[in-house]
Scaffold this active site. Structure first.
Site, PDB file in Angstrom:
ATOM      1  N   GLY A  64       0.840  -1.187   0.000  1.00 50.32           N
ATOM      2  CA  GLY A  64       0.000   0.000   0.000  1.00 50.32           C
ATOM      3  C   GLY A  64       0.874   1.235   0.000  1.00 50.32           C
ATOM      4  N   HIS A 101     -12.923   1.178  -5.899  1.00 45.57           N
ATOM      5  CA  HIS A 101     -12.278   0.071  -6.606  1.00 45.57           C
ATOM      6  C   HIS A 101     -11.100   0.619  -7.398  1.00 45.57           C
ATOM      7  CE1 HIS A 101     -11.663  -3.213  -9.523  1.00 45.57           C
ATOM      8  NE2 HIS A 101     -12.037  -3.958  -8.501  1.00 45.57           N
ATOM      9  N   ASP A 102      -9.934   0.007  -7.229  1.00 46.02           N
ATOM     10  CA  ASP A 102      -8.719   0.588  -7.808  1.00 46.02           C
ATOM     11  C   ASP A 102      -8.793   0.734  -9.321  1.00 46.02           C
ATOM     12  OD1 ASP A 102      -8.547  -2.170  -8.217  1.00 46.02           O
ATOM     13  OD2 ASP A 102      -6.725  -2.432  -7.027  1.00 46.02           O
TER      14      ASP A 102
END
Length: 481
Positions: free
Chosen positions: A23, A246-247
């Protein structure tokens, strides 16, 4: 200094971009026409196995969030808001007292193997697709919920709500619960026509549908940073925004397109190829092709197809490294270019390539079985993989064009794969349209710009994309044939 010569005011946004292995915390600074960004904190992530079950260590992740907030506060930068994007489908359970019940299960947990077939006995597969427009994958949220309800002692039986991963971390920051649309849209529980949950699906499966919260759209303010977190980290109580959680949705928001006449390729270990559609596209043909309808910003639909991507190369490299041959990316590109005329190809999406023990050997075996030339060098294997991918991209582009209400005139490639010059050129040659490569860090950039839109700095996604185009280097590859 006059008003005409005054420096433009910069607004600073903190983006947490969380993937399955790591991350990052990134500060994006936005002025009227420019965006700059800086990574300020990076931390590990990974699946945690406990008694044969696989989880996300949510408390560890939140500890890293706190550390990132401390670092940002120590930098003395005024932050306007915070946004979080992650992967889809996974969720945490919240009890009646507002506390999280255990750790969220990870989509890599095999506990959903065979579950879709059980669900289809109650809700036929084609009916589920016709309702949700979501491609069928065994780790869709609907299958996870059903599986957890079958387990003894599962916390979902005591849950009053579920929160998808970005919403769960926003809850930890603010104490407020929301359910953001783009991340929830991967669940196979949402009707994309209404952009809301079809709760009858869980009811039919004997699961409690009241655990599903009402949907909010990207750009919604969740709440402000909790007072105790501010005291602990030194941060001001800034708003937390539900971005495109959502990426991939955040990444698509970062595409520096000037109009709708484009397809996109989010390129990495896996390739996601699609179009941005004003409406969901759900019919017999999209079901046959297993194309998914997922939520985008401003009410758009991400109509896309999953394709195996650089997984083929990454896994082949593991074989080569075991045999004492290690190459950096520059060497790999040079080797592929040298062997670029190698003629053989495979179908990247053949299930045999999903998790073989030896990818190099598996590809060679597939080529032998099909009567094709087998690579004699690693360079020829690289060329085989690259040509196989671009051939598949052409097939999928043709699929997408058969659905699109507009002519696809260009392909925007984003993500790590956009830095691969050879593949970008081969893709342009195969598709016969220009390929625009960049940004590499599309997910974080999209996250930041959605926060900027929520702050009133930009009016719509096209203005967002214009600013992004002004701020990053995009390399263009034109077809050579």
């Amino acid at each position: 200094m006059t008003l005409e010569t005054a420096a433009p005011v910069a607004h600073n946004f903190l983006a947490f971009d969380l993937g399955a292995t790591s991350g990052r915390a990134i500060i994006g600074s936005v002025t009227k026409d420019k965006l700059t960004s800086e990574e300020v904190y990076r931390f590990p992530n990974g699946v945690k196995e406990i008694d044969g079950k696989y989880y996300w260590d949510i408390q560890s992740l939140f500890d890293h969030f706190r550390e990132a907030l401390r670092k940002v506060a120590g930098m003395g930068v005024k932050i306007d808001s915070i946004g979080i994007d992650t992967w889809g489908v996974d969720f945490g359970c919240i009890g009646a007292d507002g506390q999280i019940l255990g750790m969220p299960r990870a989509y890599r947990d095999p506990y959903t193997e065979g579950v879709p077939e059980k669900v289809f006995q109650i809700i036929p597969k084609e009916e589920l697709y016709n309702v949700t427009g979501t491609q069928i994958m065994n780790f869709n949220t609907i299958f996870q919920i059903y599986a957890q309800n079958q387990e003894e002692g599962s916390p979902i039986k005591d849950a009053k709500a579920i929160l998808f991963m970005p919403d769960l971390l926003s809850y930890f920051l603010t104490g407020k619960m929301v359910c953001e649309y783009t991340d929830a849209s991967t669940s196979a529980l949402i009707d994309p026509r209404t952009r809301s949950f079809d709760k009858t699906l869980l009811d039919r499966l004997g699961c409690d549908s009241s655990i599903l919260l009402d949907i909010v759209q990207p750009g919604t303010m969740v709440g402000t940073l909790k007072e105790e977190l501010c005291k602990e980290t030194g941060m001001e109580s800034v708003p937390v925004i539900a971005v495109a959680g959502h990426d991939t949705a955040s990444a698509i928001a970062s595409i520096p397109a000037a109009d709708e006449h484009f397809a996109y390729l989010s390129s990495g270990t896996w390739s996601l190829m699609g179009i941005e559609s004003a409406q969901p596209i759900i019919n017999d043909k999209s079901y046959e092709y297993n194309i998914t309808n997922e939520g985008g910003i401003e009410g758009t639909t991400r109509f896309l197809k999953n394709i195996t991507g650089m997984w083929l190369l990454e896994q082949s490299r593991k074989t080569w490294e075991k045999e004492g041959r290690t190459y950096n990316y520059a060497q790999i590109e040079a080797m592929g270019l040298e062997a670029v005329d190698f003629p053989s190809t495979i179908n990247p999406d053949d299930p045999r390539f999903a998790a073989p023990k030896d990818m190099d050997a598996e590809i060679k075996a597939a080529l032998r079985e099909s009567g094709q030339q087998v690579p004699a060098t690693d360079g020829e294997m690289i060329a085989c993989i690259y040509h196989s991918l671009t051939k598949r991209y052409k097939e999928v582009i043709d699929m997408l064009q058969s659905f699109a209400s507009f002519k696809i005139e260009k392909l925007h490639v984003i993500g790590g794969g956009s830095a691969n010059k050879l593949v970008s050129q081969l893709t342009a040659d195969e598709l016969g349209i220009p390929v625009f490569a960049g940004p590499v860090e599309g997910t974080a950039i999209g996250n930041i710009m959605i926060q900027a839109k929520a702050a009133g700095l930009v009016k719509d996604r096209w203005e967002m994309r214009r600013i992004i185009g002004n701020s990053i280097e995009v390399k263009t590859y034109y077809p050579k044939k």
